[in-house]
Design a protein around this motif. Sequence first.
Motif, PDB file in Angstrom:
ATOM      1  N   THR A  24       8.940  -6.861   1.394  1.00  0.00           N
ATOM      2  CA  THR A  24       7.840  -7.063   0.444  1.00  0.00           C
ATOM      3  C   THR A  24       8.339  -7.695  -0.842  1.00  0.00           C
ATOM      4  O   THR A  24       7.681  -8.574  -1.417  1.00  0.00           O
ATOM      5  N   GLU A  27       8.734 -11.304  -0.297  1.00  0.00           N
ATOM      6  CA  GLU A  27       7.439 -11.977  -0.322  1.00  0.00           C
ATOM      7  C   GLU A  27       6.919 -12.127  -1.741  1.00  0.00           C
ATOM      8  O   GLU A  27       6.356 -13.176  -2.105  1.00  0.00           O
ATOM      9  N   ILE A  28       7.106 -11.098  -2.559  1.00  0.00           N
ATOM     10  CA  ILE A  28       6.675 -11.175  -3.962  1.00  0.00           C
ATOM     11  C   ILE A  28       7.449 -12.266  -4.691  1.00  0.00           C
ATOM     12  O   ILE A  28       6.886 -13.057  -5.465  1.00  0.00           O
ATOM     13  N   LEU A  31       6.071 -15.619  -3.736  1.00  0.00           N
ATOM     14  CA  LEU A  31       4.772 -15.904  -4.351  1.00  0.00           C
ATOM     15  C   LEU A  31       4.908 -16.226  -5.828  1.00  0.00           C
ATOM     16  O   LEU A  31       4.204 -17.106  -6.355  1.00  0.00           O
ATOM     17  N   LEU A  32       5.795 -15.515  -6.527  1.00  0.00           N
ATOM     18  CA  LEU A  32       5.986 -15.799  -7.955  1.00  0.00           C
ATOM     19  C   LEU A  32       6.652 -17.159  -8.167  1.00  0.00           C
ATOM     20  O   LEU A  32       6.415 -17.821  -9.181  1.00  0.00           O
ATOM     21  N   THR A 136      -1.718 -17.754  -6.181  1.00  0.00           N
ATOM     22  CA  THR A 136      -0.787 -16.719  -5.700  1.00  0.00           C
ATOM     23  C   THR A 136       0.036 -16.144  -6.846  1.00  0.00           C
ATOM     24  O   THR A 136       0.322 -14.944  -6.886  1.00  0.00           O
ATOM     25  N   THR A 140      -0.334 -12.185  -7.726  1.00  0.00           N
ATOM     26  CA  THR A 140       0.881 -11.373  -7.559  1.00  0.00           C
ATOM     27  C   THR A 140       1.314 -10.760  -8.881  1.00  0.00           C
ATOM     28  O   THR A 140       1.699  -9.582  -8.936  1.00  0.00           O
ATOM     29  N   LEU A 151      -0.341  -3.652  -3.158  1.00  0.00           N
ATOM     30  CA  LEU A 151       0.399  -4.902  -3.337  1.00  0.00           C
ATOM     31  C   LEU A 151       1.086  -5.374  -2.048  1.00  0.00           C
ATOM     32  O   LEU A 151       1.097  -6.575  -1.761  1.00  0.00           O
ATOM     33  N   ALA A 155       0.451  -9.061  -0.726  1.00  0.00           N
ATOM     34  CA  ALA A 155       1.560 -10.004  -0.583  1.00  0.00           C
ATOM     35  C   ALA A 155       1.659 -10.519   0.838  1.00  0.00           C
ATOM     36  O   ALA A 155       1.877 -11.719   1.074  1.00  0.00           O
ATOM     37  N   THR A 159       1.257 -14.465   1.763  1.00  0.00           N
ATOM     38  CA  THR A 159       2.394 -15.172   2.370  1.00  0.00           C
ATOM     39  C   THR A 159       2.099 -15.622   3.794  1.00  0.00           C
ATOM     40  O   THR A 159       2.720 -16.573   4.268  1.00  0.00           O
TER      41      THR A 159
END
Length: 390
Positions: A24, A27-28, A31-32, A136, A140, A151, A155, A159
């Motif tokens: 996770t 993935e965060i 996205l950031l 995204t 996020t 979250l 996420a 993704t």
Amino acid sequence: MTVIVQASDQDRPPRVRPALSAGTWKEIAYLLANLPAALIGFVYTLTMVVTAGGLSVTAIGIPLLACGLFVSRRLGRLERARARALLGVRVDEPTPLPGPTRAGGFFPWLWATVKDPVAWRNVLFELVRLPWGVLTFTVTLTGLFVLWPVLPYVARGLTNVDRAMVRGLLSPSDELERRIAELESDRGVVVDTAAADLRRIERDLHDGAQARLVALAMGLGLAKEKLLEDPEGAAAMVDEAHGEVKLALQELRDLARGIHPAVLTDRGLDAALSSVASRCVVPVKVAVDLPARPAAAIEGIAYFVVSELLQNVSKHAQARGAGVEVWRSGARLLIRVSDDGRGGASALAGSGMAGLAERLGAVDGVFLVDSPEGAGTVVTAELPWRDRGM
């Protein structure tokens, strides 16, 4: 008397957020990073397309567009690497474009680069990703402070869209592109093999029959000069020249047999392979079971494969006997050459068998070597069956 003391909010222990998994967090992070990556890609792509389009009426417009598309390919490679590292998306690299030399010159390379579908899909990816990157990043970043319990699900959903975009726009078009790459490589092998064969024929002619014929011409010239002064010496020189003619003819026959034997053209694989087997230093059993003759090109490759393998048996195997089997199975022509020699043969790069494997691979064939030390060698080759006349 019972006293009830109610704890204030400040006295309560802080609420513990549930821990997030490593996947996770990756993935965060992806996205950031979408927003800065999307900004860079969008600005570059838009600038490149607008600039090259505006200069398309000049001499530098098309070359500038080709260079821009070449860089877009590199951006696509970076995005595939980022998706591979953070999202676990395994996407094959597209077929690399050939350079100007292999493409046939600068202008063919320029045209191939401008119409490159991989680069244009990278351009589309960079243009449509900016609004998605803004969305995204915002969702996020907000989720880190507001939507923490859900979250991981947010996420994963976001993704998954990124995964679909990477697979859809940054992966090779389909199996066809990979096949094109294989054919490009095979074409290079065929060209190199043909060039090597031509060099070998030239060398054999120069060092063999040509040199012998030159010596023969010189000998006959000397015999002509001595014909009146020394008839016996001239006759001896003519006899020697006669022997040289026979040797030269034999060398030319051997050379012609190495190019394409007449027996193969006239009588097919069975007779041609029996002829090759008769020249092997060990007894060879030949079994050819074919319902018809394959295409001439396939027949020729099969002949030369068996010929090379039997030469290896004669030179290296230290065998007492060998066997050759040829048969058809479905749409494949199968060849098996075996011996009871010392084994240890290999198809690694640099060996003669590696050259045979490359030659077979150039026509979508298969080459397998089973050669344990001290237990003989079995070589199996497969060729695509094509009917004669195709």
